[in-house]
Design a protein around this motif. Structure first.
Motif, PDB file in Angstrom:
ATOM      1  N   THR A  79      39.482  40.971  40.395  1.00  0.00           N
ATOM      2  CA  THR A  79      38.427  41.991  40.282  1.00  0.00           C
ATOM      3  C   THR A  79      38.002  42.474  41.667  1.00  0.00           C
ATOM      4  N   GLU A  87      34.687  35.497  50.278  1.00  0.00           N
ATOM      5  CA  GLU A  87      35.169  34.556  49.266  1.00  0.00           C
ATOM      6  C   GLU A  87      34.716  33.141  49.653  1.00  0.00           C
ATOM      7  N   CYS A  92      40.075  31.799  39.246  1.00  0.00           N
ATOM      8  CA  CYS A  92      41.139  31.830  38.232  1.00  0.00           C
ATOM      9  C   CYS A  92      42.376  32.603  38.671  1.00  0.00           C
ATOM     10  N   SER A  93      42.211  33.533  39.626  1.00  0.00           N
ATOM     11  CA  SER A  93      43.290  34.496  39.840  1.00  0.00           C
ATOM     12  C   SER A  93      44.548  33.901  40.471  1.00  0.00           C
ATOM     13  N   GLY A 152      47.643  31.610  33.380  1.00  0.00           N
ATOM     14  CA  GLY A 152      48.928  31.509  32.697  1.00  0.00           C
ATOM     15  C   GLY A 152      49.815  32.730  32.903  1.00  0.00           C
ATOM     16  N   GLN A 192      49.824  35.461  31.354  1.00  0.00           N
ATOM     17  CA  GLN A 192      50.208  36.116  30.098  1.00  0.00           C
ATOM     18  C   GLN A 192      49.440  37.430  29.953  1.00  0.00           C
ATOM     19  N   VAL A 223      43.925  38.712  33.217  1.00  0.00           N
ATOM     20  CA  VAL A 223      45.103  39.150  33.985  1.00  0.00           C
ATOM     21  C   VAL A 223      45.294  40.665  33.854  1.00  0.00           C
TER      22      VAL A 223
HETATM   23  C1  FAD Z   1      44.118  27.906  33.459  1.00  0.00           C
HETATM   24  C2  FAD Z   1      43.839  29.383  33.215  1.00  0.00           C
HETATM   25  C3  FAD Z   1      44.750  30.133  32.497  1.00  0.00           C
HETATM   26  C4  FAD Z   1      44.511  31.486  32.277  1.00  0.00           C
HETATM   27  N1  FAD Z   1      45.491  32.208  31.641  1.00  0.00           N
HETATM   28  C5  FAD Z   1      45.324  33.541  31.477  1.00  0.00           C
HETATM   29  C6  FAD Z   1      46.371  34.316  30.899  1.00  0.00           C
HETATM   30  O1  FAD Z   1      47.468  33.802  30.622  1.00  0.00           O
HETATM   31  N2  FAD Z   1      46.142  35.629  30.688  1.00  0.00           N
HETATM   32  C7  FAD Z   1      44.955  36.225  31.024  1.00  0.00           C
HETATM   33  O2  FAD Z   1      44.806  37.434  30.790  1.00  0.00           O
HETATM   34  N3  FAD Z   1      43.964  35.518  31.643  1.00  0.00           N
HETATM   35  C8  FAD Z   1      44.120  34.208  31.882  1.00  0.00           C
HETATM   36  N4  FAD Z   1      43.143  33.484  32.518  1.00  0.00           N
HETATM   37  C9  FAD Z   1      41.922  34.180  32.963  1.00  0.00           C
HETATM   38  C10 FAD Z   1      42.132  34.998  34.253  1.00  0.00           C
HETATM   39  O3  FAD Z   1      42.773  34.225  35.224  1.00  0.00           O
HETATM   40  C11 FAD Z   1      40.770  35.480  34.782  1.00  0.00           C
HETATM   41  O4  FAD Z   1      40.118  36.195  33.758  1.00  0.00           O
HETATM   42  C12 FAD Z   1      40.882  36.376  36.009  1.00  0.00           C
HETATM   43  O5  FAD Z   1      41.658  35.776  37.015  1.00  0.00           O
HETATM   44  C13 FAD Z   1      39.488  36.721  36.528  1.00  0.00           C
HETATM   45  O6  FAD Z   1      39.598  37.315  37.801  1.00  0.00           O
HETATM   46  P1  FAD Z   1      38.289  37.520  38.683  1.00  0.00           P
HETATM   47  O7  FAD Z   1      38.716  38.100  39.975  1.00  0.00           O
HETATM   48  O8  FAD Z   1      37.278  38.285  37.912  1.00  0.00           O
HETATM   49  O9  FAD Z   1      37.686  36.067  38.866  1.00  0.00           O
HETATM   50  P2  FAD Z   1      38.214  34.831  39.732  1.00  0.00           P
HETATM   51  O10 FAD Z   1      39.649  34.938  40.055  1.00  0.00           O
HETATM   52  O11 FAD Z   1      37.761  33.596  39.063  1.00  0.00           O
HETATM   53  O12 FAD Z   1      37.448  35.043  41.122  1.00  0.00           O
HETATM   54  C14 FAD Z   1      36.071  34.862  41.291  1.00  0.00           C
HETATM   55  C15 FAD Z   1      35.878  34.415  42.735  1.00  0.00           C
HETATM   56  O13 FAD Z   1      34.505  34.485  43.104  1.00  0.00           O
HETATM   57  C16 FAD Z   1      34.314  33.519  44.123  1.00  0.00           C
HETATM   58  N5  FAD Z   1      32.893  33.266  44.288  1.00  0.00           N
HETATM   59  C17 FAD Z   1      32.002  32.804  43.368  1.00  0.00           C
HETATM   60  N6  FAD Z   1      30.759  32.709  43.911  1.00  0.00           N
HETATM   61  C18 FAD Z   1      30.864  33.136  45.190  1.00  0.00           C
HETATM   62  C19 FAD Z   1      29.928  33.273  46.241  1.00  0.00           C
HETATM   63  N7  FAD Z   1      28.636  32.950  46.074  1.00  0.00           N
HETATM   64  N8  FAD Z   1      30.362  33.733  47.447  1.00  0.00           N
HETATM   65  C20 FAD Z   1      31.667  34.083  47.622  1.00  0.00           C
HETATM   66  N9  FAD Z   1      32.613  33.968  46.632  1.00  0.00           N
HETATM   67  C21 FAD Z   1      32.202  33.496  45.435  1.00  0.00           C
HETATM   68  C22 FAD Z   1      35.080  32.325  43.587  1.00  0.00           C
HETATM   69  O14 FAD Z   1      35.383  31.403  44.616  1.00  0.00           O
HETATM   70  C23 FAD Z   1      36.309  32.971  42.985  1.00  0.00           C
HETATM   71  O15 FAD Z   1      37.421  32.960  43.868  1.00  0.00           O
HETATM   72  C24 FAD Z   1      43.332  32.112  32.754  1.00  0.00           C
HETATM   73  C25 FAD Z   1      42.420  31.362  33.492  1.00  0.00           C
HETATM   74  C26 FAD Z   1      42.674  30.005  33.732  1.00  0.00           C
HETATM   75  C27 FAD Z   1      41.699  29.197  34.530  1.00  0.00           C
END
Ligand code: FAD
Length: 448
Positions: free
Chosen positions: A61, A80, A88-89, A93, A95, A391
Motif C-alpha cells: 500500500t 517503515e 505482510c507484503s 501466499g 495468491q 496482494v
Molecule cells: C501468511 C500470510 C499469507 C497471505 N496470503 C495472501 C494471499 O495469498 N493473497 C492475498 O491477496 N493476500 C495475502 N495475505 C495478505 C497480504 O499480504 C496483505 O493484505 C498485504 O500485504 C497488505 O499490504 P500493506 O502494505 O497494506 O500492509 P503490510 O505489508 O502489512 O505493511 C504495513 C507496514 O506498516 C509498518 N508500520 C506499522 N506501524 C508503523 C509505524 N508506527 N511506523 C512505521 N511503520 C509502521 C509495518 O512495519 C508494516 O511493514 C497474506 C498475509 C499473510 C501474513
C-alpha cells in the motif's frame, strides 16, 4: 494520535517458549520468499526534516501510494518501522483472486445495487491492475495457473456449484465445477468433496513484487527509510509533524499504510482493523515432478472451511507452501508448525514425514464489514483492511489513495465515503476472536 507501544509487530517479536517435541527440523523463521529476494540493507541516510507527503508503512500500500505522489513531483518520504516489507507484503501466499469478500447481494442490501456493483467491480479492477503491473514492470514470477477451490463438505460443493451457475450479471468469473470423481485431475487427494476451478486466478512471488514496487517508488524519487517507527503524529498549522527516534518530520500530507500492524499510533484506526495471524510453512524441495503429481496444474488451492487453509507450489515449483489460521495470536511461527503439518498431511498423507524448512507468520487486517477502507480521518489519509486479500487489493488501492492525495479524479473509488465501522469496547485487542474461531473450528469439524 498516541504513542507506539504494544502493537502487533512489537508483540510478534516477543518469542514464547516452544515445545519442539516431534519437531527435530532446523526451521528458518524467515519467509521462503525473503530468502530468494533479499531486501536492500538498512538505509543509513539522514532523515529529511520536511516532505510534501509522508507515508507510514513500506508494504504494497505505502510503496504504491508513494510511487504515485513522487511521480507527480511531490517530495515523498516513506517511513517503515522494520525492514522494508516487514509486515505482510514480504511474507504472504502470493495468491491472486477476485478479492471483495461480501457477496453482491449482501452489498446490495446495504448500499443499493449501483454501489454494490461498483464495489464488486473494484475487485476485478484490482486484479487487472496487478496483472498489467506484473507484465509491464514487475519481475515477480507472475503465473496464471488458476485456483482450485476445494469443497470441505458435500453441502459446500452443492452451494459452490449453484453459485457458479448464478453469478450476478456483469460480475461473472470463469468457473468450472469439478465433481469429486474428477478431482484427481486437480489435486492428488481425496480430502475434498469436489470443488471449482477459477482458471483466471494467478500467483506471484510476493517478495519480488515488493522489491519491484520499492524499485519503482525509488525510481520516481521517493525516499524510503526503514527501521524508523513513527511514534506520534501531531497536527501543525500547515500539515503534520511526525515523531521518530531519528528526528521529527514535517509533512503537508500523511498516509497511514499500516494495515494489520496499525498500532496505538492512531487509536481511531486501531479500533477499526482486527489483526489476525496468518501462518505458513514451506516444505523442503520435493522436486518439480513430485509437486506436479500432487497439484497437476500448479494451481493455488484454497478450501471452503471457515478457518481458511490455502496452499500452492513455490514459485520455482519445487516445494509446497502451505498456510492457514493455525493459531489466533501466536507470535512464534515455530509453535504452529506441528498443527500446519498435520493439516497438510490430512490433505496429502504422503507428505506426513517431509521436512519443513521455513515457517513464518504475519498479521492481516480484517474489518468489521469485511471491506477494505480508504479515505481521510482528522486530515490523515489511510488505506487498509484487506481481510487477508491484499496482494491484488493493496497495490491497487494504494495507487488510488496516492491519486486522492494528489486531488486526481481517477483516484475516486466505489468505497469512498463508506462508514468505517468499529464495535463498542474494541480498542485493538480482538477479545471476541477466540470464541468465534472456536465456533468456526467446531462447524468445520462437524462438516457444517
Ligand atoms: C501468511 C500470510 C499469507 C497471505 N496470503 C495472501 C494471499 O495469498 N493473497 C492475498 O491477496 N493476500 C495475502 N495475505 C495478505 C497480504 O499480504 C496483505 O493484505 C498485504 O500485504 C497488505 O499490504 P500493506 O502494505 O497494506 O500492509 P503490510 O505489508 O502489512 O505493511 C504495513 C507496514 O506498516 C509498518 N508500520 C506499522 N506501524 C508503523 C509505524 N508506527 N511506523 C512505521 N511503520 C509502521 C509495518 O512495519 C508494516 O511493514 C497474506 C498475509 C499473510 C501474513
Amino acid at each position: 494520535m498516541g504513542n507506539l507501544g504494544q502493537d502487533p509487530m512489537e508483540r510478534a517479536s516477543v518469542l514464547q517458549p516452544v515445545d519442539r517435541t516431534n519437531m527435530p527440523d532446523e526451521i528458518s523463521v524467515t519467509s521462503l520468499w525473503m530468502q530468494n529476494a533479499p531486501m536492500p540493507p538498512p538505509s543509513p541516510q539522514p532523515l529529511p526534516s520536511r516532505a510534501d507527503v509522508l507515508v507510514v508503512g513500506a508494504g504494497y500500500t505505502g510503496l504504491s501510494a508513494a510511487r504515485e505522489t513522487a511521480a507527480a513531483g511531490r517530495s515523498t518520504l516513506v517511513l517503515e518501522a522494520g525492514a522494508v516489507g516487514a509486515g505482510c507484503s514480504s511474507r504472504n501466499g502470493g495468491q491472486i483472486a477476485y478479492s471483495i469478500k461480501p457477496s453482491f447481494n449482501s452489498l446490495k442490501a446495504k448500499f443499493g445495487a449501483d454501489v454494490a456493483f461498483r464495489i464488486c467491480r473494484e475487485g476485478f479492477d484490482a486484479v487487472a491492475y496487478l496483472r498489467s503491473l506484473a507484465k509491464q514492470h514487475a519481475d515477480c514470477a507472475w503465473r496464471e495457473d488458476g485456483c482450485f477451490y476445494g469443497a470441505h463438505t458435500a453441502r459446500h460443493f452443492t452451494a459452490m456449484a449453484r453459485d457458479a451457475q448464478n453469478q450476478p450479471r456483469g460480475l461473472e468469473q470463469r468457473i468450472s465445477v469439478v465433481p469429486r470423481a474428477e478431482q484427481h485431475g486437480e489435486i492428488a487427494s481425496d480430502f475434498y468433496h469436489g470443488g471449482c476451478v477459477y482458471p483466471d486466478d494467478a500467483s506471484v512471488d510476493p517478495a519480488r513484487l515488493l522489491l519491484s514496487l520499492l524499485r519503482q517508488a525509488l525510481e520516481v524519487g521517493a525516499s524510503v527509510v526503514d527501521h524508523c517507527p513513527v511514534s506520534a503524529i501531531k497536527p501543525t498549522r500547515d500539515g503534520f509533524e511526525a515523531l521518530t527516534p531519528r528526528g521529527v518530520v514535517q509533512a503537508r500530507q500523511v498516509l497511514l499504510a499500516t494495515n494489520g500492524y496499525s498500532g496505538p499510533l492512531s487509536p481511531w484506526h486501531r479500533r477499526r482493523v482486527i489483526p489476525i495471524g496468518s501462518y505458513q510453512i514451506a516444505t523442503e524441495p520435493l522436486g518439480a515432478d513430485r509437486v506436479r503429481s500432487l497439484i497437476p496444474h500448479g494451481r493455488n488451492i484454497v478450501d471452503s472451511r471457515r478457518v481458511v487453509v490455502y496452499f500452492r507450489p513455490s514459485a520455482d515449483g519445487e516445494r509446497i507452501i502451505f498456510g492457514g489460521r493455525a493459531a489466533l495470536a501466536e507470535k512464534d511461527p515455530l509453535a504452529c508448525v506441528p498443527r500446519l503439518r498435520r493439516m497438510m498431511a490430512r490433505i496429502f498423507p504422503e507428505l506426513k514425514s517431509v521436512r519443513v524448512s521455513h515457517a513464518w507468520v504475519g498479521w492481516v487486517a480484517y474489518t468489521f464489514d469485511t471491506l477494505p477502507h480508504l479515505g481521510q480521518h482528522d486530515g490523515i489519509y489511510y488505506c487498509m483492511g484487506y481481510c487477508g486479500q491484499g496482494v491484488p487489493l493493496a497495490p491497487y488501492f494504494g495507487r488510488r489513495i496516492g491519486q486522492q492525495m494528489l486531488g486526481l479524479e481517477e483516484g475516486r473509488t466505489a468505497l469512498d465515503g463508506l462508514p468505517f465501522p468499529s464495535r463498542p469496547y474494541y480498542h485493538g485487542e480482538p477479545w471476541f476472536l477466540a470464541p468465534s474461531i472456536f465456533a468456526y473450528r467446531v462447524a468445520d469439524a462437524i462438516g457444517l
